[in-house]
Structures are given as C-alpha cells and as structure tokens.
Design an enzyme around this catalytic site. Structure first.
Site, PDB file in Angstrom:
ATOM      1  N   ASN A  96       0.015   1.927  -6.014  1.00 26.07           N
ATOM      2  CA  ASN A  96       0.801   2.794  -5.025  1.00 26.07           C
ATOM      3  C   ASN A  96       2.309   2.121  -5.458  1.00 26.07           C
ATOM      4  O   ASN A  96       2.469   1.084  -5.736  1.00 26.07           O
ATOM      5  CB  ASN A  96       0.747   2.256  -3.690  1.00 26.07           C
ATOM      6  CG  ASN A  96       1.573   3.271  -2.613  1.00 26.07           C
ATOM      7  OD1 ASN A  96       2.717   3.469  -2.707  1.00 26.07           O
ATOM      8  ND2 ASN A  96       0.984   3.519  -1.669  1.00 26.07           N
ATOM      9  N   ASP A 118       5.847  15.196  -3.883  1.00 27.77           N
ATOM     10  CA  ASP A 118       5.328  15.805  -2.380  1.00 27.77           C
ATOM     11  C   ASP A 118       6.698  15.851  -1.705  1.00 27.77           C
ATOM     12  O   ASP A 118       7.407  14.680  -1.409  1.00 27.77           O
ATOM     13  CB  ASP A 118       4.282  14.948  -1.608  1.00 27.77           C
ATOM     14  CG  ASP A 118       3.942  15.581  -0.454  1.00 27.77           C
ATOM     15  OD1 ASP A 118       4.739  16.476   0.266  1.00 27.77           O
ATOM     16  OD2 ASP A 118       2.658  15.318  -0.204  1.00 27.77           O
TER      17      ASP A 118
END
Length: 214
Positions: A96, A118
């Site tokens: 991440n 996104d």
C-alpha cells in the site's frame, strides 16, 4: 472496477522475486543495490497491467522504475508483461502506497507517476484520493528537492480537485493539458486505460506538479 479474485496470485508473486521485491522495507535507502546502479528512481503508484511502466523503462533505460500496486490480481498481470521484456530497470512492490517512508529514504525518489487513479468521487472518500494532502506529504517525504508528480486521468472532477490540491499544497504546476491527445506534448506513453478511454473519444487530462524546495 471489481477485480476477479486470483487465488494463485500470491504463489506467482512469490515465484518472481526478481520482479516483485520481497520485504521491500528492507531495501529502504539501498534501492541502488537492487538495480546495481545509481540511476534516478521514478515510481508509479497504481500500475494497471504494466503497459506504462514497461514502456517508460524501455524508453528511458538510464532511469530505474518501481511500480507500486497493492492488488495481487493486478500485480500478476504486470509480472506477465515484464517477463516478456526481461527489463532490468523495472521492479514491483506489492504494498500500500499510503506511507512510502516505510520503503524509501528522503531523496531516494525523483518522480511519482499517478495514472488514471481511482477518483473516489464521494466527498466522504476524499482522503483516499492519491492527490489528497496526506498523500502529497507522503510523496514529498521520500523525494528529492523539487521532485515532480506527473498525473494523467480521464476524470475531469479528479483533475480539477488535484489541480486545487497541488496549488493549495504550494506546488508549481507545469504542462497542464485539458486534452492531451490534441496537444503538442511529445513522448507520451499510454496506459491500457488511456488507450481504452481515448478510443471512446474521452479527453485525457495531464499535468506536472513540482514541489517547492524548502
């Protein structure tokens, strides 16, 4: 977009440590040892299937590229792409990107690429956008002075939000394009999403944001 679960993905990742670096936190401050040179390092946060990072690595052999992707089902697609090319100046991290300082030292990165991230359009999800201030701070913590973020998206709302976020953070904006494929920008390497969206006639937005030296 919902990703198809690939239960075998972890095994494939484990089988290719030459591409996806195991325990990348162990290489903090020592990435030059992985690449066996002192070339600049650029990272792409969110890689898609690897078309962009592979294309950039081919075009710029004197730059080292690291793709950061947390979705294992996406990482295996990048592995397939890189296996075809056997490129030595590309590596992947299955992590991440929320806290890059766990993996890189200050000044270890020169440029960050954010391609078709996104958009997280709902206001309550603002902090998840990769151009939110906490992410901008995270990038800055590992970059050289005057490091750069290069961003592309087909989402006008995310682009407008990002321009505001960059400006609010005190960054300098360069080469802002509201329709990249109708501009005179040269050397563009397209992502898979970019090819798909532009074929439908969607505008591609692009900008470069530069941190001010402190």
């Amino acid at each position: 977009m919902r990703l198809r679960n690939k239960p075998w993905a972890q095994n494939m990742i484990d089988d290719h440590p030459e591409i996806v670096i195991p325990d990348p936190e162990n290489w903090k401050g020592r990435w030059n040892e992985i690449f066996k040179n002192d070339h600049p390092i650029h990272i792409e946060v969110g890689t898609g299937k690897g078309q962009f990072i592979s294309g950039m690595a081919e075009k710029y052999p004197d730059i080292n590229f690291i793709g950061i992707e947390r979705q294992k089902s996406v990482v295996v697609s990048v592995i397939d792409k890189l296996k075809e090319t056997d490129q030595k100046n590309v590596r992947m991290m299955n992590v991440n990107a929320a806290d890059l300082k766990d993996f890189f030292s200050k000044g270890e990165i020169e440029r960050v690429y954010l391609n078709f991230s996104d958009p997280w359009p709902k206001n309550r999800h603002e902090k998840r956008r990769l151009t939110y201030e906490t992410f901008l701070q995270s990038y800055e913590e590992v970059m050289v002075p005057s490091g750069e973020i290069h961003m592309k998206t087909d989402n006008q709302g995310l682009f407008e939000y990002s321009l505001h976020s960059f400006s609010k953070y005190g960054m300098v904006l360069n080469n802002v394009s509201l329709d990249l494929h109708k501009s005179n920008f040269e050397g563009n390497i397209m992502t898979e999403y970019e090819e798909k969206f532009s074929a439908k006639g969607n505008r591609i937005y692009r900008c470069e944001a530069v941190y001010r030296s402190k």
